[in-house]
Motif scaffolding. Structure first.
Motif, PDB file in Angstrom:
ATOM      1  N   GLY A 253      73.883 -42.612 -88.547  1.00  0.00           N
ATOM      2  CA  GLY A 253      74.617 -41.414 -88.147  1.00  0.00           C
ATOM      3  C   GLY A 253      73.791 -40.152 -88.073  1.00  0.00           C
ATOM      4  N   PHE A 254      72.470 -40.258 -88.200  1.00  0.00           N
ATOM      5  CA  PHE A 254      71.653 -39.038 -88.136  1.00  0.00           C
ATOM      6  C   PHE A 254      71.658 -38.464 -86.719  1.00  0.00           C
ATOM      7  N   PHE A 255      71.419 -39.314 -85.737  1.00  0.00           N
ATOM      8  CA  PHE A 255      71.414 -38.856 -84.352  1.00  0.00           C
ATOM      9  C   PHE A 255      72.827 -38.862 -83.785  1.00  0.00           C
ATOM     10  N   ARG A 256      73.060 -37.963 -82.855  1.00  0.00           N
ATOM     11  CA  ARG A 256      74.345 -37.976 -82.168  1.00  0.00           C
ATOM     12  C   ARG A 256      74.538 -39.288 -81.435  1.00  0.00           C
ATOM     13  N   SER A 257      73.446 -39.835 -80.926  1.00  0.00           N
ATOM     14  CA  SER A 257      73.478 -41.126 -80.242  1.00  0.00           C
ATOM     15  C   SER A 257      72.173 -41.846 -80.518  1.00  0.00           C
ATOM     16  N   ASP A 258      72.227 -43.037 -81.116  1.00  0.00           N
ATOM     17  CA  ASP A 258      71.002 -43.805 -81.327  1.00  0.00           C
ATOM     18  C   ASP A 258      70.377 -44.192 -79.992  1.00  0.00           C
TER      19      ASP A 258
ATOM     20  N   ARG B  82      57.412 -63.533 -76.829  1.00  0.00           N
ATOM     21  CA  ARG B  82      58.687 -63.162 -77.452  1.00  0.00           C
ATOM     22  C   ARG B  82      58.598 -61.787 -78.099  1.00  0.00           C
ATOM     23  N   LEU B  83      57.455 -61.493 -78.713  1.00  0.00           N
ATOM     24  CA  LEU B  83      57.273 -60.174 -79.322  1.00  0.00           C
ATOM     25  C   LEU B  83      57.295 -59.084 -78.253  1.00  0.00           C
ATOM     26  N   VAL B  84      56.625 -59.330 -77.128  1.00  0.00           N
ATOM     27  CA  VAL B  84      56.578 -58.355 -76.049  1.00  0.00           C
ATOM     28  C   VAL B  84      57.981 -58.078 -75.517  1.00  0.00           C
ATOM     29  N   ARG B  85      58.790 -59.112 -75.357  1.00  0.00           N
ATOM     30  CA  ARG B  85      60.154 -58.917 -74.835  1.00  0.00           C
ATOM     31  C   ARG B  85      60.972 -58.030 -75.759  1.00  0.00           C
ATOM     32  N   GLN B  86      60.740 -58.135 -77.059  1.00  0.00           N
ATOM     33  CA  GLN B  86      61.486 -57.300 -78.008  1.00  0.00           C
ATOM     34  C   GLN B  86      61.164 -55.821 -77.826  1.00  0.00           C
ATOM     35  N   ALA B  87      59.936 -55.522 -77.407  1.00  0.00           N
ATOM     36  CA  ALA B  87      59.491 -54.131 -77.338  1.00  0.00           C
ATOM     37  C   ALA B  87      59.641 -53.510 -75.953  1.00  0.00           C
ATOM     38  N   THR B  88      60.339 -54.167 -75.044  1.00  0.00           N
ATOM     39  CA  THR B  88      60.598 -53.522 -73.758  1.00  0.00           C
ATOM     40  C   THR B  88      61.571 -52.369 -73.965  1.00  0.00           C
ATOM     41  N   PHE B  89      61.479 -51.379 -73.100  1.00  0.00           N
ATOM     42  CA  PHE B  89      62.347 -50.212 -73.233  1.00  0.00           C
ATOM     43  C   PHE B  89      63.818 -50.609 -73.176  1.00  0.00           C
ATOM     44  N   ASP B  90      64.165 -51.454 -72.220  1.00  0.00           N
ATOM     45  CA  ASP B  90      65.572 -51.833 -72.062  1.00  0.00           C
ATOM     46  C   ASP B  90      66.102 -52.521 -73.312  1.00  0.00           C
ATOM     47  N   ASN B  91      65.288 -53.388 -73.933  1.00  0.00           N
ATOM     48  CA  ASN B  91      65.750 -54.083 -75.135  1.00  0.00           C
ATOM     49  C   ASN B  91      65.872 -53.130 -76.311  1.00  0.00           C
ATOM     50  N   MET B  92      64.926 -52.229 -76.467  1.00  0.00           N
ATOM     51  CA  MET B  92      64.982 -51.300 -77.585  1.00  0.00           C
ATOM     52  C   MET B  92      66.166 -50.355 -77.445  1.00  0.00           C
ATOM     53  N   LYS B  93      66.440 -49.903 -76.225  1.00  0.00           N
ATOM     54  CA  LYS B  93      67.582 -49.007 -76.032  1.00  0.00           C
ATOM     55  C   LYS B  93      68.891 -49.755 -76.230  1.00  0.00           C
ATOM     56  N   ALA B  94      68.960 -51.002 -75.745  1.00  0.00           N
ATOM     57  CA  ALA B  94      70.184 -51.796 -75.890  1.00  0.00           C
ATOM     58  C   ALA B  94      70.459 -52.135 -77.348  1.00  0.00           C
ATOM     59  N   ASN B  95      69.407 -52.152 -78.165  1.00  0.00           N
ATOM     60  CA  ASN B  95      69.553 -52.450 -79.599  1.00  0.00           C
ATOM     61  C   ASN B  95      69.082 -51.246 -80.420  1.00  0.00           C
ATOM     62  N   ALA B  96      69.570 -50.071 -80.037  1.00  0.00           N
ATOM     63  CA  ALA B  96      69.084 -48.821 -80.606  1.00  0.00           C
ATOM     64  C   ALA B  96      69.320 -48.726 -82.113  1.00  0.00           C
ATOM     65  N   GLU B  97      70.401 -49.286 -82.620  1.00  0.00           N
ATOM     66  CA  GLU B  97      70.645 -49.210 -84.060  1.00  0.00           C
ATOM     67  C   GLU B  97      69.542 -49.912 -84.841  1.00  0.00           C
ATOM     68  N   ARG B  98      68.921 -50.911 -84.220  1.00  0.00           N
ATOM     69  CA  ARG B  98      67.827 -51.633 -84.873  1.00  0.00           C
ATOM     70  C   ARG B  98      66.501 -50.904 -84.710  1.00  0.00           C
ATOM     71  N   PHE B  99      66.223 -50.376 -83.534  1.00  0.00           N
ATOM     72  CA  PHE B  99      64.892 -49.857 -83.231  1.00  0.00           C
ATOM     73  C   PHE B  99      64.743 -48.350 -83.403  1.00  0.00           C
ATOM     74  N   CYS B 100      65.839 -47.605 -83.355  1.00  0.00           N
ATOM     75  CA  CYS B 100      65.757 -46.161 -83.524  1.00  0.00           C
ATOM     76  C   CYS B 100      65.475 -45.816 -84.992  1.00  0.00           C
ATOM     77  N   PRO B 101      64.567 -44.880 -85.280  1.00  0.00           N
ATOM     78  CA  PRO B 101      64.391 -44.446 -86.674  1.00  0.00           C
ATOM     79  C   PRO B 101      65.720 -43.952 -87.241  1.00  0.00           C
ATOM     80  N   SER B 102      66.061 -44.404 -88.428  1.00  0.00           N
ATOM     81  CA  SER B 102      67.351 -44.083 -89.057  1.00  0.00           C
ATOM     82  C   SER B 102      68.525 -44.548 -88.206  1.00  0.00           C
ATOM     83  N   GLY B 103      68.297 -45.579 -87.400  1.00  0.00           N
ATOM     84  CA  GLY B 103      69.359 -46.112 -86.559  1.00  0.00           C
ATOM     85  C   GLY B 103      70.530 -46.639 -87.376  1.00  0.00           C
ATOM     86  N   GLY B 104      71.730 -46.414 -86.862  1.00  0.00           N
ATOM     87  CA  GLY B 104      72.933 -46.898 -87.534  1.00  0.00           C
ATOM     88  C   GLY B 104      73.357 -46.071 -88.729  1.00  0.00           C
TER      89      GLY B 104
END
Length: 311
Positions: A240-245, A216-238
């Motif tokens: 407004g720092f980046f033009r697009s998380d 389950r931990l590995v599935r969370q860290a796949t690229f597709d999951n991290m990009k699909a949940n960018a507000e959670r995984f991107c630094p400062s996600g959600g």
């Protein structure tokens, strides 16, 4: 390593580490930009918590100590107040950090050309304008790549991430790679075997989870999951720092330079790499082990012949 090298640029300052009291169980992720920093931090956050739904909030919970945009006193106080096991990140080469024998240092590398093209996209996704003259858009004269090849490893140039800075990171990490608390990872190996990467990091951290939890931990860290949940995984996600998380994660692919760089640019890159690194060391920096254990004995094109940029 008794004497630390000073790295001081418009964005980062290695002296900021003097405000942090290293603890015996600290985990410090040391990478050039866009080489898998956030990915490795996420893996560490998941493993330390054992919770697939853990709130990573990397910029706050696992801070970038070097960056000058955050108040140092606040960062140091926040780190000192953490009662749990801490992890931090640095884009300073490891010879500019306090190297404590009790802490764990994880260095992550990526093919320099992939890191370069990912950094290009990253800068245009941020509000920072310091490097516009290095990274003009459009760039019909190829200014960006010339500066990538010609820039120095320290000072202003370092924060613009030229090849020399990536090589300094690699040189510094290899110099201490025989220490039991320093481990080298490669982005390509993480792509090839994410579950194996989790297992190796878990061993370094001294943590274990059931097979079901690890999956389950590995599935969370796949690229597709991290990009699909960018507000959670991107630094400062959600925030407004980046033009697009989601844009923070770009494509997550390798070989970004193929069909983009000219033959002359590729030849210039090859000449620099051949001058700076022995064939085996170059092959690992570009393509990784192939077996993902970070010891350099894998099949990462280690004969050196396949280590050319044109491959």
């Amino acid at each position: 390593m008794t004497e630390r090298r000073l790295y001081l640029g418009p964005l980062t300052d290695s002296r900021r580490w003097e405000a942090v009291a290293i603890r015996p169980d600290d985990v410090i992720v040391v990478t050039p930009p866009k080489c898998g920093t956030t990915w490795m931090q996420t893996i560490i956050a998941l493993l330390l918590s054992g919770d697939p739904e853990v709130e990573t909030e990397l910029s706050i919970r696992m801070p970038w100590v070097d960056i000058r945009l955050r108040d140092l006193a606040e960062v140091a106080a926040r780190l000192e107040g953490m009662a749990h096991r801490r992890s931090m990140k640095s884009h300073t080469p490891i010879d500019g950090l306090p190297l404590d024998d009790r802490a764990q240092y994880i260095a992550v590398f990526r093919h320099p050309l992939d890191a370069h093209f990912s950094f290009r996209a990253h800068l245009h996704n941020t509000p920072l304008r310091w490097f516009d003259h290095w990274y003009p858009e459009p760039d019909p004269e190829g200014v960006t790549f010339r500066r990538f090849l010609d820039g120095g490893p320290e000072g202003f140039d370092a924060d613009a991430m030229p090849l020399a800075h990536i090589l300094r990171h690699y040189e510094a990490a290899r110099a201490v790679a025989d220490r039991p608390n320093v481990a080298l990872f490669h982005y390509a190996d993480m792509q090839r075997d994410l579950a194996g990467t989790f297992a190796r990091v878990a061993g370094l951290l001294g943590v274990s989870h059931s097979e079901e939890v690890m999956a389950r931990l590995v599935r969370q860290a796949t690229f597709d999951n991290m990009k699909a949940n960018a507000e959670r995984f991107c630094p400062s996600g959600g925030k407004g720092f980046f033009r697009s998380d989601a844009g923070f994660f770009d494509s997550g692919t390798s070989g970004k330079w193929q069909g983009v760089l000219t033959e002359a640019e590729l030849a210039a890159y090859d000449a620099r790499m051949e001058a700076e690194l022995a064939p085996g060391a170059r092959a690992w920096l570009e393509f990784g082990d192939g077996d993902g254990d970070g010891d350099g004995d894998g099949d990462g094109d280690s004969d050196g012949e396949a280590g050319t940029a044109a491959r």
